[in-house]
Design a protein around this motif. Structure first.
Motif: not given
Ligand code: LLP
Length: 417
Positions: A267-281
């Motif tokens: 019963x938690x909301x997960x927060x993910x903070x992706x940077x490189x994997x979204x912008x690198x390629x």
């Protein structure tokens, strides 16, 4: 699948020829594929669908306004680390209640701006920051929602400069002090505890460190709830690493499955903070060969981009692939690709065996969409590079090339001169 592919021997970004872009906008030039950003965002969103979640793009990796606008339109949030990033996120239309604020040195002014905006939560990194945040919120007659960034002492197995979750790191609250921190926060009238957070490092190419850190966060949620805290959010920090050369990071789906397994039923909301994997390629840096110079040791390929435009190779010894945009490759030889800056550390590639490059050739430094433009500077009084966003067969100049006036903006002579 990469959005940079070859058609008839020429490198394209989606359906736009990089040679045409260089012709039209000049070099050096950052080129981003909108589709690449959107695809990875959707992959994270899909991978985490088993849990309530927010994807908060780490905009330190790429804060281009047009990119942020595309992501905002999809409902993407942001992980910010400065008042400047808050400004950019807001301007791009990212919802304040999807913004998390990380970083060890938030100023009172930055805290006030973030409170005013109504962000989702502050990831607090020290007890003195907590006290200051409580004071700022009190002055504003409000409550600051917080999680503590915990330092779980997990080895992320990455470059030492970007490993953040080991106990000798300046980041986060040491594991042994965490409960004390939460209890202290509970006594503060202008602090509302809502979550737990960690970020152990960047360019992680294995799942195990994520799983180990997430397991520790889960234990912490259980302990905190037993202590009466209502923990609603678990922020697992940055995302996966990418392939620069031979790395084989896990798929986003595997990452999602691992996290969903750990937190399902919590019963938690997960927060993910992706940077490189979204912008690198999603981005390349286009640069033109100005000259070549052969020494006894190797050939120096002198290009018009430099360490001020793409700092990663000089700073971390990072590898970026080189692609000749069009034309016939020559014989293999040992090369350094270097810029015009007056430092021996100014290189984009070092000791690479690569087909002969000649003056006038256009090359793309690959995987430069993350921590490329955002880390650039005007060192050697070189104006900032222009940026283009591509979507299908459309291309738009989304940041014009810096000018000499930009170099001197805000400067003046002293009154006595
Ligand atoms: N969240 C926090 C709190 C972070 O400090 C970072 C990155 C991220 C998320 C995003 O991590 P990612 O998904 O990109 O791995 N300039 C270096 C990378 C520095 C990373 C700093 N923090 C480089 O060029 O490799």
């Amino acid at each position: 699948m990469s959005c940079f592919t070859r058609k008839d021997g020429t490198l394209y970004c989606e359906d736009v020829s990089l040679a045409d872009l260089a012709q039209q906008y000049g070099t050096p030039l950052y080129v981003y594929s909108e589709t690449a950003f959107v695809d990875v965002y959707r992959a994270y969103d899909d991978a985490l669908k088993g849990l309530p979640h927010h994807i908060c793009f780490a905009m330190k990796s790429n804060s281009c306004h047009a990119v942020l606008k595309s992501l905002a339109a999809l409902g993407c949030g942001a992980d910010i680390v400065s008042g400047g990033e808050l400004f950019r996120a807001t301007k791009a239309g990212i919802r304040a209640d999807r913004i998390v604020y990380s970083g060890v040195g938030k100023t009172e002014k930055e805290m006030a701006e973030a409170l005013q905006a109504g962000i989702l939560m502050f990831n607090v990194e020290s007890f003195s920051e907590l006290a200051t945040l409580n004071d700022v919120a009190k002055r504003m007659g409000t409550k600051a929602k917080i999680s503590f960034r915990i330092n779980p002492n997990v080895d992320p197995k990455t470059h030492p400069y970007i490993a953040t979750g080991l106990k000798n790191s300046k980041f986060g609250i040491p594991w042994d002090h965490v409960m004390e921190g939460y209890r202290r926060a509970a006594t503060m009238a202008h602090i509302e505890v809502v979550g737990v957070d960690c970020h152990i490092g960047s360019q992680l190419t294995q799942l195990a460190p994520f799983v180990e850190a997430a397991g520790k966060l889960k234990d912490l949620v259980v302990a905190l709830r037993a202590d009466g805290f209502q923990i609603r959010y678990v922020d697992v920090g940055g995302g996966l690493g990418i392939t620069y050369s031979v790395e084989k990071p896990p798929a986003v789906a595997e990452y999602g499955t691992a996290l969903c397994d750990i937190f399902s039923g919590m019963d938690v909301t997960l927060i993910a903070e992706p940077g490189r994997s979204m912008s690198g390629s999603a981005g390349v840096l286009l640069t033109q060969v100005l000259y070549t110079k052969k020494t006894d040791a190797k050939r120096f390929v002198i290009v018009d981009a430099a360490m001020n435009d793409l700092a990663r190779p000089s700073l971390y010894g990072s590898f970026h692939g080189i692609e000749l945009v069009s034309g016939e490759p020559g014989e293999d030889e040992l090369i350094d690709v270097v810029g015009p800056i007056c430092e021996s550390g100014d290189f984009l590639a070092k000791d690479r065996v690569y087909p002969r490059l000649r003056a006038g050739d256009l090359i793309a430094m690959m995987s430069a969409g993350a921590y490329g433009s955002t880390m650039s500077s005007m060192y050697n009084s070189r104006p900032l590079v222009a940026e283009v966003l591509v979507s299908g067969d459309r291309a738009a100049l989304v940041r014009s090339r810096g000018t000499c006036d930009d170099l001197m903006r805000g400067e003046s002579a002293a009154p006595w001169q």
